[in-house]
Design a protein around this motif. Sequence first.
Motif, PDB file in Angstrom:
ATOM      1  N   LEU A 133      -4.680  -0.906 -22.279  1.00 18.71           N
ATOM      2  CA  LEU A 133      -4.430  -0.878 -23.716  1.00 18.71           C
ATOM      3  C   LEU A 133      -3.446   0.232 -24.071  1.00 18.71           C
ATOM      4  O   LEU A 133      -3.418   1.287 -23.420  1.00 18.71           O
ATOM      5  N   LEU A 134      -2.669  -0.002 -25.107  1.00 16.09           N
ATOM      6  CA  LEU A 134      -1.752   0.988 -25.671  1.00 16.09           C
ATOM      7  C   LEU A 134      -2.328   1.476 -26.996  1.00 16.09           C
ATOM      8  O   LEU A 134      -2.733   0.665 -27.838  1.00 16.09           O
ATOM      9  N   HIS A 135      -2.368   2.805 -27.175  1.00 17.66           N
ATOM     10  CA  HIS A 135      -2.896   3.414 -28.396  1.00 17.66           C
ATOM     11  C   HIS A 135      -1.877   4.395 -28.970  1.00 17.66           C
ATOM     12  O   HIS A 135      -0.933   4.804 -28.282  1.00 17.66           O
ATOM     13  N   GLN A 136      -2.138   4.809 -30.196  1.00 18.41           N
ATOM     14  CA  GLN A 136      -1.411   5.916 -30.804  1.00 18.41           C
ATOM     15  C   GLN A 136      -2.396   6.820 -31.531  1.00 18.41           C
ATOM     16  O   GLN A 136      -3.309   6.334 -32.209  1.00 18.41           O
ATOM     17  N   VAL A 140       1.372   9.824 -31.329  1.00 18.55           N
ATOM     18  CA  VAL A 140       1.622  10.002 -29.896  1.00 18.55           C
ATOM     19  C   VAL A 140       1.105   8.768 -29.148  1.00 18.55           C
ATOM     20  O   VAL A 140      -0.100   8.470 -29.195  1.00 18.55           O
ATOM     21  N   PRO A 141       1.964   8.020 -28.448  1.00 22.06           N
ATOM     22  CA  PRO A 141       1.505   6.850 -27.700  1.00 22.06           C
ATOM     23  C   PRO A 141       0.932   7.237 -26.339  1.00 22.06           C
ATOM     24  O   PRO A 141       1.386   8.186 -25.702  1.00 22.06           O
ATOM     25  N   PHE A 142      -0.078   6.483 -25.887  1.00 25.03           N
ATOM     26  CA  PHE A 142      -0.649   6.657 -24.555  1.00 25.03           C
ATOM     27  C   PHE A 142      -1.437   5.401 -24.224  1.00 25.03           C
ATOM     28  O   PHE A 142      -1.591   4.503 -25.062  1.00 25.03           O
ATOM     29  N   TYR A 143      -1.968   5.342 -23.013  1.00 24.97           N
ATOM     30  CA  TYR A 143      -2.617   4.121 -22.519  1.00 24.97           C
ATOM     31  C   TYR A 143      -4.002   4.450 -21.976  1.00 24.97           C
ATOM     32  O   TYR A 143      -4.267   5.559 -21.511  1.00 24.97           O
TER      33      TYR A 143
END
Length: 229
Positions: A133-136, A140-143
């Motif tokens: 999954l990709l989050h913010q 700031v984006p991260f997985y």
Amino acid sequence: MTDVLLAAIRKNQYAFHPVVPFDPSTDRLAPFDLREGGDMPVEVLEDPEAFMAFPEKLRQERKARYLIGGYNELRVMYSRSDLFDAETEPRRLHIGTDIWAPAGNPVYAFWGGMVHSVGWNDRKGDYGATLILLHQLEGVPFYTLYGHLSKRDIDGVYAGQYVIRGQEIAHFGEPAENGNWPPHLHFQIIRDMELREGDYPGVVKPGEAARWLANCPDPDLILQLNKYL
């Protein structure tokens, strides 16, 4: 210099949904040390049937809902699969957190996000069914990576689908669909996917530890389970 991702995670921890069902007022956790000389005897590693049964046996003995462990842990058990072999240095350092419990245990999205990719990594010792999954947070984006899932959980799932906080996204898989492991969840935070899809190393060469640990911070920043061990 401030680490903006870690700062964003810590700032929002209070609002995260549990990744697995857990009530600290009634549920017990226990550590599971898979380092050499840890909880798993050598003879268990050499016996496939005993290996499959050991985590659940230990969980019952410790009267725990889950066994927890693994981040930055040097493990000998990866010698059971040639997936982790290399000509120079074998991969033995685990860079996610493992949560051990029976197959079928539900998994939830700790935060909203979007499906980055799914994978069916079915070599012996691999993740089996995998969801990324990709989050913010704070821009700031991260997985986050979820490995060793039930195969049905990724069937029909595709990149770009949205998930919401607290959504049931998966279940712990059986050995036949989770890379031939005793049932558990491998959970990992990833800053940069490095153009990979459906897969990302969860076990790396110890000699390259600094690089991998920098890209994959401690999953307990999200799980927040270690304080109950």
